[in-house]
Design a protein around this motif. Structure first.
Motif, PDB file in Angstrom:
ATOM      1  N   TRP A 179     -17.684   2.731  -1.478  1.00  6.97           N
ATOM      2  CA  TRP A 179     -17.161   1.362  -1.335  1.00  6.97           C
ATOM      3  C   TRP A 179     -15.708   1.540  -1.589  1.00  6.97           C
ATOM      4  O   TRP A 179     -15.331   2.422  -2.517  1.00  6.97           O
ATOM      5  N   LEU A 180     -14.806   1.304  -0.631  1.00  8.77           N
ATOM      6  CA  LEU A 180     -13.382   1.226  -0.754  1.00  8.77           C
ATOM      7  C   LEU A 180     -12.559  -0.170  -0.888  1.00  8.77           C
ATOM      8  O   LEU A 180     -13.446  -0.889  -0.170  1.00  8.77           O
ATOM      9  N   MET A 181     -11.864  -0.427  -1.627  1.00 12.12           N
ATOM     10  CA  MET A 181     -10.961  -1.566  -1.927  1.00 12.12           C
ATOM     11  C   MET A 181      -9.675  -1.605  -1.778  1.00 12.12           C
ATOM     12  O   MET A 181      -9.063  -0.468  -2.320  1.00 12.12           O
ATOM     13  N   ILE A 182      -9.109  -2.422  -1.175  1.00 11.21           N
ATOM     14  CA  ILE A 182      -7.413  -2.344  -1.277  1.00 11.21           C
ATOM     15  C   ILE A 182      -7.211  -3.722  -1.702  1.00 11.21           C
ATOM     16  O   ILE A 182      -7.831  -4.660  -1.786  1.00 11.21           O
ATOM     17  N   ILE A 183      -5.920  -3.707  -2.578  1.00 12.84           N
ATOM     18  CA  ILE A 183      -5.452  -5.108  -3.416  1.00 12.84           C
ATOM     19  C   ILE A 183      -3.923  -5.037  -3.380  1.00 12.84           C
ATOM     20  O   ILE A 183      -3.392  -4.110  -3.445  1.00 12.84           O
ATOM     21  N   GLY A 184      -3.393  -5.948  -3.117  1.00 10.38           N
ATOM     22  CA  GLY A 184      -1.831  -6.099  -2.877  1.00 10.38           C
ATOM     23  C   GLY A 184      -1.496  -6.405  -4.330  1.00 10.38           C
ATOM     24  O   GLY A 184      -2.106  -6.945  -5.368  1.00 10.38           O
ATOM     25  N   TYR A 185      -0.156  -5.846  -4.587  1.00 13.26           N
ATOM     26  CA  TYR A 185       0.463  -5.789  -5.760  1.00 13.26           C
ATOM     27  C   TYR A 185       1.923  -5.567  -5.671  1.00 13.26           C
ATOM     28  O   TYR A 185       2.579  -5.330  -4.761  1.00 13.26           O
ATOM     29  N   ARG A 186       2.629  -5.916  -6.731  1.00 16.97           N
ATOM     30  CA  ARG A 186       3.992  -5.929  -6.950  1.00 16.97           C
ATOM     31  C   ARG A 186       4.403  -5.173  -7.942  1.00 16.97           C
ATOM     32  O   ARG A 186       4.008  -5.150  -9.293  1.00 16.97           O
ATOM     33  N   THR A 187       5.440  -4.240  -8.025  1.00 14.67           N
ATOM     34  CA  THR A 187       6.246  -3.823  -9.015  1.00 14.67           C
ATOM     35  C   THR A 187       7.738  -4.121  -8.925  1.00 14.67           C
ATOM     36  O   THR A 187       8.266  -4.659  -7.719  1.00 14.67           O
ATOM     37  N   ASP A 188       8.761  -3.777  -9.887  1.00 13.39           N
ATOM     38  CA  ASP A 188       9.825  -4.471  -9.827  1.00 13.39           C
ATOM     39  C   ASP A 188      10.759  -3.137  -9.823  1.00 13.39           C
ATOM     40  O   ASP A 188      10.698  -2.107 -10.444  1.00 13.39           O
ATOM     41  N   ASP A 189      11.940  -2.966  -9.051  1.00 18.06           N
ATOM     42  CA  ASP A 189      12.979  -1.754  -8.762  1.00 18.06           C
ATOM     43  C   ASP A 189      13.662  -2.111 -10.341  1.00 18.06           C
ATOM     44  O   ASP A 189      13.535  -2.863 -11.081  1.00 18.06           O
TER      45      ASP A 189
END
Length: 524
Positions: A179-189
């Motif tokens: 099974w593969l999964m993608i998830i949205g995420y955020r880092t800060d510069d």
């Protein structure tokens, strides 16, 4: 204990939903779009074809037409994409990790033929709505009957980097034995400005996940406004020999009043996927050029087609229907294909089942003179499908098209027209009765190349959807906008200014109102 609390909350929510439905004002309610029977709807979540039905789960607040502090998952299904059966609420906050909401996710069928919902369990680390203190993990719930879900478990509690806070909207699919999964995420510069990204995970059992890589990310070197700070609701799927990364970026500024005009966008990048690596071949392109189209998700059809449905709304825009007891709706389902390096969308062929009569009403196609208006004589209700072909080669008008929802007394209307100076198609709802207020009332897209402009239009009580093409292809672009006209706005006509308008064909069908609701019980 956990499942008992979920059952209790769902039963309480259904009791309130059933009561509210009895008093919901349906004068603006869609006749053939999926919408909540009462209360609030946003993102489509688990969209899946399973055991003969298209299932759409969605973000739902059943207690009021406002976005709630506790988010649930609503559920509807359809055999034909025309008539939707509303089912009991699928998920309610019931464990510590999702105490502030069961946020977006997806649906898959596991090896035991059980329908599984994989979602973001959400908590506020500080005050409600404080995005700087978000606690998000990924969880699963399973069902044997496809209606009642229990056995909630957290399956992924750590983001790919310890400094990540926004970490949501899982999309899962089978790839070989894994099974593969993608998830949205955020880092800060380095300046504390966000950068949108998508993480890729792998599992053998849906419960134990290993981080593989960052599948794709925005360019941190671009200044804020030219890059997005979060990629929400990602989706990833094969299409016509390529792979499509679909997502809803946040933070893009508009470009020359032609692109990225909505608060948040929805669009995709096309590329190839091999050995766990996604190689881009295109830049990000919006899928729809109307006022409201967000969080779109694809559906694998039983016949090999790839379909798509989106939230037909936008966060920043007013929601006139809230005073009627409901808010939010889904777009019409669309079929996807790739043409000339872009994802194209056409109305799913099942939608012909909405037509009240098989034979269309034919509209006079005699050329219009400069300044002429020709009534479409729509006297059989607001639910309409129109197919128009305009001979661009023989048309010399500088502005021409259609006006819907016309009220001569007030000057109200919804205008869909070609501006030859701009060489663009314009959808203008500035004067449309209860049209949602926002900074820009017009949306535009470029005219397709060719000698013929084809417009395939669906009018529902609160909305318009337009599929735009030429003599070769139908779905080159689309424009989807909510309009909410007043009941008095019934007239519609063709018009031409600064020259003549030449028509090749014009057909119209009255569509059926397919909404039906029976009081819901949770049952088992």
């Amino acid at each position: 204990m956990t499942d008992t609390l979920q059952k209790q909350r769902i039963e309480e929510a259904l009791e309130a939903l059933n009561k509210n439905c009895a008093s919901t004002d349906r004068s603006m309610y869609p006749g053939f779009h999926l919408a909540p029977p009462s209360g609030w709807m946003n993102d489509p979540n688990g969209v899946i074809y399973h055991q003969g039905y298209y299932h759409v789960f969605y973000q739902h607040h059943p207690l009021s037409p406002e976005e709630g502090k506790l988010m649930y998952w609503g559920h509807a299904r359809s055999k034909d994409l025309c008539t939707w059966e509303h089912l009991p609420i699928a998920l309610a906050p019931s464990i510590e990790e999702d105490k502030d909401g069961c946020f977006s996710g997806c649906a898959v069928v596991n090896d035991n033929d059980e329908l599984c919902l994989i979602y973001t369990a959400h908590r506020w680390g500080g005050a409600w709505g404080d995005d700087s203190k978000v606690l998000e993990v990924q969880a699963i719930a399973t069902s044997k009957d496809g209606i009642h879900f229990d056995n909630k478990q957290v399956v992924l509690s750590e983001p790919p980097l310890p400094e990540v806070t926004h970490f949501r909207d899982p999309r899962v699919w089978r790839e070989g034995n894994d099974w593969l999964m993608i998830i949205g995420y955020r880092t800060d510069d380095k300046d504390g400005k966000g950068v949108g990204k998508v993480a890729l995970y792998r599992s053998t059992d849906l419960y134990n996940w290993t981080f593989e890589s960052t599948l794709a990310e925005d360019d941190e070197l671009l200044p804020p406004g030219k890059r997005s700070y979060m990629w929400e609701c990602p989706d990833f799927f094969p299409l016509n020999g390529k792979h499509v990364l679909l997502m809803s970026p946040q933070g893009l500024e508009d470009e020359n009043k032609e692109r990225f005009l909505n608060l948040f966008q929805n669009g995709c990048i096309i590329g190839t996927f091999k050995d766990g690596k996604f190689t881009r071949e295109t830049e990000f392109e919006e899928l729809d050029f109307g006022h409201e189209f967000y969080a779109a998700q694809h559906i694998d059809g039983p016949d090999g087609r790839t379909l798509l449905i989106a939230w037909f709304d936008m966060w920043a825009n007013d929601k006139p229907s809230q005073k009627h007891g409901w808010a939010g709706m889904m777009s019409l389902p669309r079929d996807l294909h790739i043409e000339d390096g872009l994802v194209r969308m056409t109305p799913s062929p099942e939608l012909v089942g909405l037509r009240a009569n098989a034979e269309p009403t034919t509209i006079d196609t005699t050329a219009l003179k400069d300044g002429e208006e020709r009534s479409l004589e729509i006297t059989d209700g607001p639910l309409q499908e129109l197919r128009v072909e305009i001979d661009l080669k023989a048309t010399d008008a500088q502005e021409f098209g259609l006006e819907f929802h016309v009220d001569k007394a007030t000057g109200a209307s919804t205008r869909l027209y070609v501006d030859r100076k701009l060489n663009r198609l314009v959808l203008d709802r500035e004067r449309t009765g209860n049209s949602p207020a926002q900074s820009a009332f017009k949306r535009t897209c470029k005219l397709p190349e060719g000698d013929v402009l084809s417009l395939h239009i669906y009018l529902d009580r609160p909305s318009i959807e337009v599929f735009i093409g030429n003599e070769k292809s139908e779905g080159l672009y689309s424009m989807s906008s909510r309009t909410f006209p007043n009941p008095a706005q019934k007239d519609a006509h063709l018009f031409a200014k600064g020259g003549s308008l030449a028509l090749k064909d014009f057909k119209r069908w009255t569509l059926k109102d397919t909404f039906h609701f029976e009081p819901l019980k949770y049952g088992a």
